[in-house]
Scaffold this active site. Structure first.
Site, PDB file in Angstrom:
ATOM      1  N   SER A 138       0.815  -1.213   0.000  1.00 49.81           N
ATOM      2  CA  SER A 138       0.000   0.000   0.000  1.00 49.81           C
ATOM      3  C   SER A 138       0.847   1.260   0.000  1.00 49.81           C
ATOM      4  O   SER A 138       0.360   2.330  -0.363  1.00 49.81           O
ATOM      5  CB  SER A 138      -0.892   0.034   1.254  1.00 49.81           C
ATOM      6  OG  SER A 138      -1.685  -1.108   1.353  1.00 49.81           O
ATOM      7  N   ASN A 168      -3.741   6.189  -1.442  1.00 48.91           N
ATOM      8  CA  ASN A 168      -3.432   6.366  -0.026  1.00 48.91           C
ATOM      9  C   ASN A 168      -2.813   7.719   0.285  1.00 48.91           C
ATOM     10  O   ASN A 168      -2.953   8.223   1.404  1.00 48.91           O
ATOM     11  CB  ASN A 168      -2.532   5.232   0.462  1.00 48.91           C
ATOM     12  CG  ASN A 168      -3.330   3.971   0.712  1.00 48.91           C
ATOM     13  OD1 ASN A 168      -4.421   4.012   1.272  1.00 48.91           O
ATOM     14  ND2 ASN A 168      -2.812   2.833   0.283  1.00 48.91           N
ATOM     15  N   GLU A 181      -3.616   0.015  -8.884  1.00 53.21           N
ATOM     16  CA  GLU A 181      -2.547   0.985  -9.109  1.00 53.21           C
ATOM     17  C   GLU A 181      -1.322   0.234  -9.637  1.00 53.21           C
ATOM     18  O   GLU A 181      -0.854  -0.714  -9.000  1.00 53.21           O
ATOM     19  CB  GLU A 181      -2.187   1.715  -7.818  1.00 53.21           C
ATOM     20  CG  GLU A 181      -3.249   2.683  -7.354  1.00 53.21           C
ATOM     21  CD  GLU A 181      -2.891   3.378  -6.046  1.00 53.21           C
ATOM     22  OE1 GLU A 181      -3.145   4.585  -5.931  1.00 53.21           O
ATOM     23  OE2 GLU A 181      -2.359   2.703  -5.135  1.00 53.21           O
ATOM     24  N   HIS A 231      -1.117  -2.770  -6.947  1.00 54.64           N
ATOM     25  CA  HIS A 231      -1.839  -2.517  -5.702  1.00 54.64           C
ATOM     26  C   HIS A 231      -3.340  -2.632  -5.937  1.00 54.64           C
ATOM     27  O   HIS A 231      -3.956  -1.782  -6.574  1.00 54.64           O
ATOM     28  CB  HIS A 231      -1.490  -1.126  -5.157  1.00 54.64           C
ATOM     29  CG  HIS A 231      -2.152  -0.826  -3.864  1.00 54.64           C
ATOM     30  ND1 HIS A 231      -2.587   0.439  -3.521  1.00 54.64           N
ATOM     31  CD2 HIS A 231      -2.473  -1.631  -2.809  1.00 54.64           C
ATOM     32  CE1 HIS A 231      -3.150   0.398  -2.321  1.00 54.64           C
ATOM     33  NE2 HIS A 231      -3.092  -0.841  -1.887  1.00 54.64           N
TER      34      HIS A 231
END
Length: 286
Positions: A121, A193, A154, A142
């Site tokens: 992450s 994130n 991602e 991801h």
């Protein structure tokens, strides 16, 4: 078309089990490695429950469900990764543990152009690639929880990832799994994130200062901003230990105070109140 037919996944928690499920549903031969037989059995049970829900919802036939289960092999033997075209690391968000996985994959995976992917992450991909003798084959893929439901992946190449590795990873994620791919630079937090975690941490600080209760913070954001989940319920879903690990990684990279984990988050992790997976976080779950 992609040349990835055999997929290996290391780790079968919430993320690993979801990745295994979507790969098996896409017709790929899947080997999943866990640390213990008990963890492997729990992972397979998690996959079976998810497939059963999809079948009950009419998204999958019983025959398709059974075929998907039949494509998954659970094992504790990392050597089963030897013949994989794509190996995905999906262990806990701990850099030391991930480095160990990549060092072992580098020794074991026989195909020299196999894609070695991380589902991290927040940890920079280049750090994990450095644990191997083939950093050009290492890339970030991801996924998002729940993997069978959320469409996003991602794609994160490092400075050393080859263009061919990026192409093959993108073709697998989009062409085989049907995911929507966004490209991100190799910076802690990537896209989602980097935007999401400061918001979650702000909600934790609001609860910590008793500006509002956890219930009212979440109610305010679901009713006032039409978010499907409030920030504290979302943190519980992600896992408070994972939120803390992402925040620490991002703070180490940027030294921005908004990325620093609040004391309340650290205390809850210390207390084992990790969210949905333990039954209690900012909210209580059956």
């Amino acid at each position: 078309m992609t040349d990835v037919e055999r997929v290996g996944i290391v780790g079968c928690g919430l993320m690993g089990s979801g990745i295994a499920e979507v790969c098996a549903r896409a017709g790929r031969d899947v080997v999943v490695v866990e640390a213990s037989r008990a963890a492997a059995d729990a992972g397979l049970e998690r996959i079976s429950r998810s497939l059963a829900r999809a079948t009950a919802a009419g998204k999958l036939s019983a025959a398709e469900r059974d075929a998907a289960v039949g494509r998954i092999v659970m094992t504790t033997d990392m050597d089963r990764m030897a013949d994989r075209d794509l190996a995905v690391e999906a262990v806990a968000e701990d850099e030391r543990a991930k480095l160990e996985v990549f060092a072992r994959l580098d020794r074991i995976v026989g195909r020299r152009d196999a894609v070695l992917a991380t589902n991290t992450s927040s940890i920079p991909v280049i750090r994990l690639a450095a644990a191997t003798s083939r950093p050009e084959q290492v890339v970030g893929l991801h996924f998002f929880q729940p993997v069978p439901v959320l469409a996003l992946v991602e794609l994160v190449p490092s400075l050393l990832t080859s263009a061919d590795t990026v192409r093959r990873a993108r073709e697998f994620a989009s062409g085989v799994l049907g995911k929507q791919v966004v490209h991100a630079e190799d910076r802690a937090g990537f896209v989602v994130n980097a935007l999401l975690v400061p918001y979650l941490l702000a909600a934790v600080r609001m609860a910590e200062s008793r500006t509002a209760s956890a219930e009212d913070i979440d109610r305010a954001m679901t009713l006032g901003c039409a978010h499907p989940l409030g920030p504290l319920a979302l943190a519980d879903l992600i896992g408070l230990d994972t939120v803390q690990a992402i925040a620490r990684s991002m703070y180490a990279e940027y030294r921005e105070p908004l990325y620093a984990p609040p004391p309340l988050l650290a205390r809850m992790v210390d207390a084992g109140r990790l969210g949905r997976k333990t039954g209690r976080g900012f909210h209580t779950y059956s």
